[in-house]
Design a protein around this motif. Structure first.
Motif, PDB file in Angstrom:
ATOM      1  N   GLN A   1       0.864  -1.182   0.000  1.00 34.05           N
ATOM      2  CA  GLN A   1       0.000   0.000   0.000  1.00 34.05           C
ATOM      3  C   GLN A   1       0.895   1.224   0.000  1.00 34.05           C
ATOM      4  O   GLN A   1       1.644   1.451   0.940  1.00 34.05           O
ATOM      5  CB  GLN A   1      -0.921   0.007   1.208  1.00 34.05           C
ATOM      6  N   LEU A   2       0.827   2.032  -1.058  1.00 33.64           N
ATOM      7  CA  LEU A   2       1.713   3.178  -1.220  1.00 33.64           C
ATOM      8  C   LEU A   2       1.149   4.462  -0.622  1.00 33.64           C
ATOM      9  O   LEU A   2       1.893   5.253  -0.050  1.00 33.64           O
ATOM     10  CB  LEU A   2       2.023   3.387  -2.702  1.00 33.64           C
TER      11      LEU A   2
ATOM     12  N   THR B   1      -7.077   3.678  -2.092  1.00 36.43           N
ATOM     13  CA  THR B   1      -5.738   3.197  -1.753  1.00 36.43           C
ATOM     14  C   THR B   1      -4.968   2.981  -3.051  1.00 36.43           C
ATOM     15  O   THR B   1      -5.490   2.410  -4.004  1.00 36.43           O
ATOM     16  CB  THR B   1      -5.793   1.885  -0.958  1.00 36.43           C
ATOM     17  N   LEU B   2      -3.751   3.489  -3.081  1.00 36.82           N
ATOM     18  CA  LEU B   2      -2.855   3.270  -4.205  1.00 36.82           C
ATOM     19  C   LEU B   2      -1.977   2.088  -3.832  1.00 36.82           C
ATOM     20  O   LEU B   2      -1.286   2.113  -2.818  1.00 36.82           O
ATOM     21  CB  LEU B   2      -2.008   4.509  -4.477  1.00 36.82           C
TER      22      LEU B   2
ATOM     23  N   THR C   1      -5.656   1.291  -8.061  1.00 39.48           N
ATOM     24  CA  THR C   1      -6.349   1.999  -6.990  1.00 39.48           C
ATOM     25  C   THR C   1      -7.592   1.206  -6.626  1.00 39.48           C
ATOM     26  O   THR C   1      -8.169   0.516  -7.469  1.00 39.48           O
ATOM     27  CB  THR C   1      -6.757   3.423  -7.407  1.00 39.48           C
ATOM     28  N   GLN C   2      -8.003   1.328  -5.360  1.00 39.85           N
ATOM     29  CA  GLN C   2      -9.234   0.689  -4.911  1.00 39.85           C
ATOM     30  C   GLN C   2     -10.048   1.698  -4.127  1.00 39.85           C
ATOM     31  O   GLN C   2      -9.540   2.337  -3.194  1.00 39.85           O
ATOM     32  CB  GLN C   2      -8.959  -0.535  -4.052  1.00 39.85           C
TER      33      GLN C   2
ATOM     34  N   LEU D   1       0.320  10.246  -8.811  1.00 40.77           N
ATOM     35  CA  LEU D   1      -0.544  10.186  -7.636  1.00 40.77           C
ATOM     36  C   LEU D   1       0.278  10.111  -6.355  1.00 40.77           C
ATOM     37  O   LEU D   1      -0.066  10.730  -5.351  1.00 40.77           O
ATOM     38  CB  LEU D   1      -1.478   8.976  -7.730  1.00 40.77           C
ATOM     39  N   LEU D   2       1.385   9.375  -6.406  1.00 43.99           N
ATOM     40  CA  LEU D   2       2.254   9.267  -5.233  1.00 43.99           C
ATOM     41  C   LEU D   2       2.912  10.606  -4.917  1.00 43.99           C
ATOM     42  O   LEU D   2       3.021  10.998  -3.758  1.00 43.99           O
ATOM     43  CB  LEU D   2       3.308   8.187  -5.475  1.00 43.99           C
TER      44      LEU D   2
END
Length: 102
Positions: free
Chosen positions: A12-13, A30-31, A54-55, A73-74
């Motif tokens: 999970q990032l 979550t990425l 992603t979720q 995104l990070l």
């Protein structure tokens, strides 16, 4: 006899607030990074597949994203953590001063 196979790892990032493409709700996503490694005698040797996704935490929908978009995104999540005032806005004072201060 040689024993070989694969093993998957899920990292999970970050957690981001995005609009879900499935349900349309602005929710936490979550990425995640999924890495599959080649194993020899149950020892992971090298990765041969890396996927990002992603979720949505609201509806549970998962979407695969390319590495470039995952990096963006990070970086967006890291920028929000470094400067939280920018994410939520600056605190505003009450007009006329604080009534509890003497």
């Amino acid at each position: 006899m040689i024993i070989f196979g694969t093993k998957g790892y899920l990292y999970q990032l970050a957690i981001l607030t995005l609009v879900c493409g499935q349900c349309g709700n602005p929710a936490a996503h979550t990425l995640r990074k999924r890495v599959t490694k080649f194993t020899l005698f149950f020892v992971p040797l090298f990765p041969f597949s890396t996927k990002f996704g992603t979720q949505c935490t609201f509806c549970g929908a998962e979407h695969q994203v390319p590495k470039e978009q995952a990096d963006q995104l990070l970086a967006q999540a890291a920028g929000a953590v470094q400067n939280p005032a920018q994410q939520y806005g600056q605190p505003q004072g009450q007009p006329g001063g604080n009534p509890y201060q003497r």
